[in-house]
Design a protein around this motif. Structure first.
Motif, short mmCIF file in Angstrom:
data_model
loop_
_atom_site.label_atom_id
_atom_site.label_comp_id
_atom_site.label_asym_id
_atom_site.label_seq_id
_atom_site.Cartn_x
_atom_site.Cartn_y
_atom_site.Cartn_z
N GLY A 156 -59.51 -7.29 -1.34
CA GLY A 156 -59.80 -8.45 -2.18
C GLY A 156 -60.24 -8.08 -3.57
O GLY A 156 -60.80 -8.91 -4.29
N ARG A 175 -59.03 -13.37 1.79
CA ARG A 175 -59.39 -13.11 0.40
C ARG A 175 -58.24 -12.48 -0.40
O ARG A 175 -58.38 -12.23 -1.58
CB ARG A 175 -60.60 -12.17 0.32
CG ARG A 175 -61.87 -12.80 0.77
CD ARG A 175 -63.05 -11.87 0.68
NE ARG A 175 -62.87 -10.74 -0.21
CZ ARG A 175 -63.61 -9.66 -0.21
NH1 ARG A 175 -64.61 -9.56 0.63
NH2 ARG A 175 -63.37 -8.66 -1.04
N SER A 228 -55.24 -12.06 -2.70
CA SER A 228 -54.87 -12.87 -3.85
C SER A 228 -53.65 -13.75 -3.61
O SER A 228 -52.67 -13.32 -3.04
CB SER A 228 -54.59 -11.96 -5.05
OG SER A 228 -54.16 -12.73 -6.14
#
Length: 171
Positions: A41, A100, A102
């Motif tokens: 993340g 998390r 992207s």
């Protein structure tokens, strides 16, 4: 140089792998760092564009096979499947269950604005950049129509699913 030596009797077979990715990338490579950043993340966005990714294990198998089954003077594209970086992030989410990862995708023009200045800064700090002007060029010109048909027919090249590669790499 090697292919020039064919005329003097040297047997030469070439393999041309696409974007190699896979387990045991301990350094890690730029692609390995990108995968790790997606997983942890710490990569807040991906860049538009993509490439044909192939598992390192499949490249190794093709190289060994090419040594015995390849024809001298021939080159074989050893590819896998074209995926955008956004799709690659989705695969990381899918195989790890991490939420998390992207979902933001930057346009190439914006990434280019910051690539070289941030690369210089990171190099001064002793770190390697995730993206450079050169890597952005590769992503911009990655072509979904790359064919590894010749390697499949001559060498039996059968790339494994990218999902398996990503799962094994992160494991």
């Amino acid at each position: 140089v090697a292919f020039d030596a064919i005329g003097r009797g040297l047997e030469v077979v070439g393999i041309n792998p696409t974007g190699v990715i896979g387990p045991w990338d301990f350094k890690p490579s730029r692609l390995g760092r990108t995968l790790w950043g997606l997983y942890r993340g710490t990569l807040p966005a991906v860049v538009q564009g993509g490439f044909d990714f192939v598992d390192a294990r499949d490249v190794a198998t093709a190289a060994v096979t090419a040594a015995t089954a390849g024809r001298s003077g021939e080159r074989y594209i050893v590819g896998g499947r074209y995926r955008t970086l956004r799709e690659l992030a989705g695969i990381v989410r899918e195989v790890t269950g991490r939420r998390r990862v992207s979902r933001v995708e930057l346009p190439l023009w914006l990434a280019r604005t910051f690539a070289e200045p941030s690369a210089r800064m990171l190099r001064r700090m002793g770190q390697s950049p995730s993206f450079t002007d050169e890597s952005l060029d590769v992503l911009a010109h990655g072509h979904p129509g790359i064919s590894h048909r010749k390697a499949r027919e001559a060498l039996g090249h059968r790339p494994r699913p990218l999902e398996e590669t990503v799962a094994d790499t992160l494991a």
